[in-house]
Structure formats: structure tokens, C-alpha cells
Design an enzyme around this catalytic site. Sequence first.
Site, PDB file in Angstrom:
ATOM      1  N   GLU A   1       0.831  -1.208   0.000  1.00  0.00           N
ATOM      2  CA  GLU A   1       0.000   0.000   0.000  1.00  0.00           C
ATOM      3  C   GLU A   1       0.863   1.254   0.000  1.00  0.00           C
ATOM      4  OE1 GLU A   1      -2.825  -0.504   3.212  1.00  0.00           O
ATOM      5  OE2 GLU A   1      -3.923  -1.997   2.031  1.00  0.00           O
TER       6      GLU A   1
ATOM      7  N   GLU B   1      -1.973 -10.002  -6.104  1.00  0.00           N
ATOM      8  CA  GLU B   1      -2.044 -10.728  -7.379  1.00  0.00           C
ATOM      9  C   GLU B   1      -1.205 -10.039  -8.451  1.00  0.00           C
ATOM     10  OE1 GLU B   1      -4.534  -9.867  -5.365  1.00  0.00           O
ATOM     11  OE2 GLU B   1      -6.309 -11.131  -5.648  1.00  0.00           O
TER      12      GLU B   1
HETATM   13  N1  THU Z   1      -6.156  -6.627  -1.993  1.00  0.00           N
HETATM   14  C1  THU Z   1      -5.350  -7.572  -2.569  1.00  0.00           C
HETATM   15  O1  THU Z   1      -4.121  -7.528  -2.435  1.00  0.00           O
HETATM   16  N2  THU Z   1      -5.929  -8.554  -3.283  1.00  0.00           N
HETATM   17  C2  THU Z   1      -7.274  -8.725  -3.425  1.00  0.00           C
HETATM   18  O2  THU Z   1      -7.706  -9.665  -4.074  1.00  0.00           O
HETATM   19  C3  THU Z   1      -8.203  -7.771  -2.815  1.00  0.00           C
HETATM   20  C4  THU Z   1      -7.591  -6.604  -2.136  1.00  0.00           C
HETATM   21  C5  THU Z   1      -5.540  -5.586  -1.171  1.00  0.00           C
HETATM   22  C6  THU Z   1      -5.571  -4.197  -1.740  1.00  0.00           C
HETATM   23  C7  THU Z   1      -5.455  -3.360  -0.489  1.00  0.00           C
HETATM   24  O3  THU Z   1      -4.080  -3.249  -0.127  1.00  0.00           O
HETATM   25  C8  THU Z   1      -6.151  -4.187   0.574  1.00  0.00           C
HETATM   26  O4  THU Z   1      -6.199  -5.508   0.067  1.00  0.00           O
HETATM   27  C9  THU Z   1      -7.539  -3.710   0.932  1.00  0.00           C
HETATM   28  O5  THU Z   1      -8.330  -3.605  -0.177  1.00  0.00           O
END
Ligand code: THU
Length: 138
Positions: A51, A62
Site C-alpha cells: 500500500e 495478485e
Molecule cells: N487486496 C489484494 O491484495 N488482493 C485482493 O484480491 C483484494 C484486495 C488488497 C488491496 C489493499 O491493499 C487491501 O487488500 C484492501 O483492499
Amino acid sequence: MRKKQHNNDIDELVATARQARSMAYAPYSGFKVGAALQTKEGRIFSGCNVENTTYGLSICAERVVITKAVSEGEKDFVRLAVVSDHDNPISPCGACRQFMLEFDPEMEVVMVGQNGNHRIMTVAELLPHYFMRRNKKS
Ligand code: THU
């Protein structure tokens, strides 16, 4: 016999995704995600969400794992496993579905919940009526 190998592959992939989840950088959402990607030749890559303080620059686990693999010369993928700390299986966002589609609509996505439940779908099933450029060569 083939089925056993298949199950072992999935178990190993899920274990790698769980390990990757511990590396997640998610101070803003607190939602840690891990992913693992298996190539046709049996290599396994791992990734986590990363993030950013500007939020919009955050990237999902992913896309991180696919980017890592492609940048190391791999483009032929069998399956991708994704785990979070939710009880129910996590489902990839729309951007990640399109990103996965680029390399193989038939790649399997193994979505895993902490309660042990998992769901397996192809990218094409996750993203029906998709757009894809034909005759890609490189
Ligand atoms: N996120 C993922 O890494 N993969 C997913 O399939 C859904 C969401 C992450 C993005 C963000 O850092 C956090 O989860 C909350 O949405």
C-alpha cells in the site's frame, strides 16, 4: 496419481501464499493479502499487497506476483493462489482479473479462506465477456 500431484501442487502454492501474506505492507487498510503463482515449468513466485500513503498507488498481491514472474522471464502460468485473513475465500478485484487475463484466461485462481475453504475458478469464469487482444506473440 495425477490428482495427488495436483493436490500437492495446490497445497504447496497455498502455503507459499500464506507465507507471502506475512510480508504484506498494509498499514492503511490493515488487510493483508498473499499470493503465489505456479508456472508451467513448476517455478513458484510469491507476492503480497503493497500500500501507499496516497492510497490509489496501492497494489494488490495478485498483480505484484504476476509482475515479479513476468519480470523474471515467465509468462506461462498454471494457477495463482490468493489468501487473506478472512474466513471466507478472497476474490480478486476487477483490475487483477484483467491483469491475470492478459497471460492466460484458462489459468486457475485458487481463492482460500482461513477456515480452510477454497474455491477454484478460471480467470475466464471470473471475468466473463472479457476483452483480449488476439494473436499476442511477446
Ligand atoms: N487486496 C489484494 O491484495 N488482493 C485482493 O484480491 C483484494 C484486495 C488488497 C488491496 C489493499 O491493499 C487491501 O487488500 C484492501 O483492499
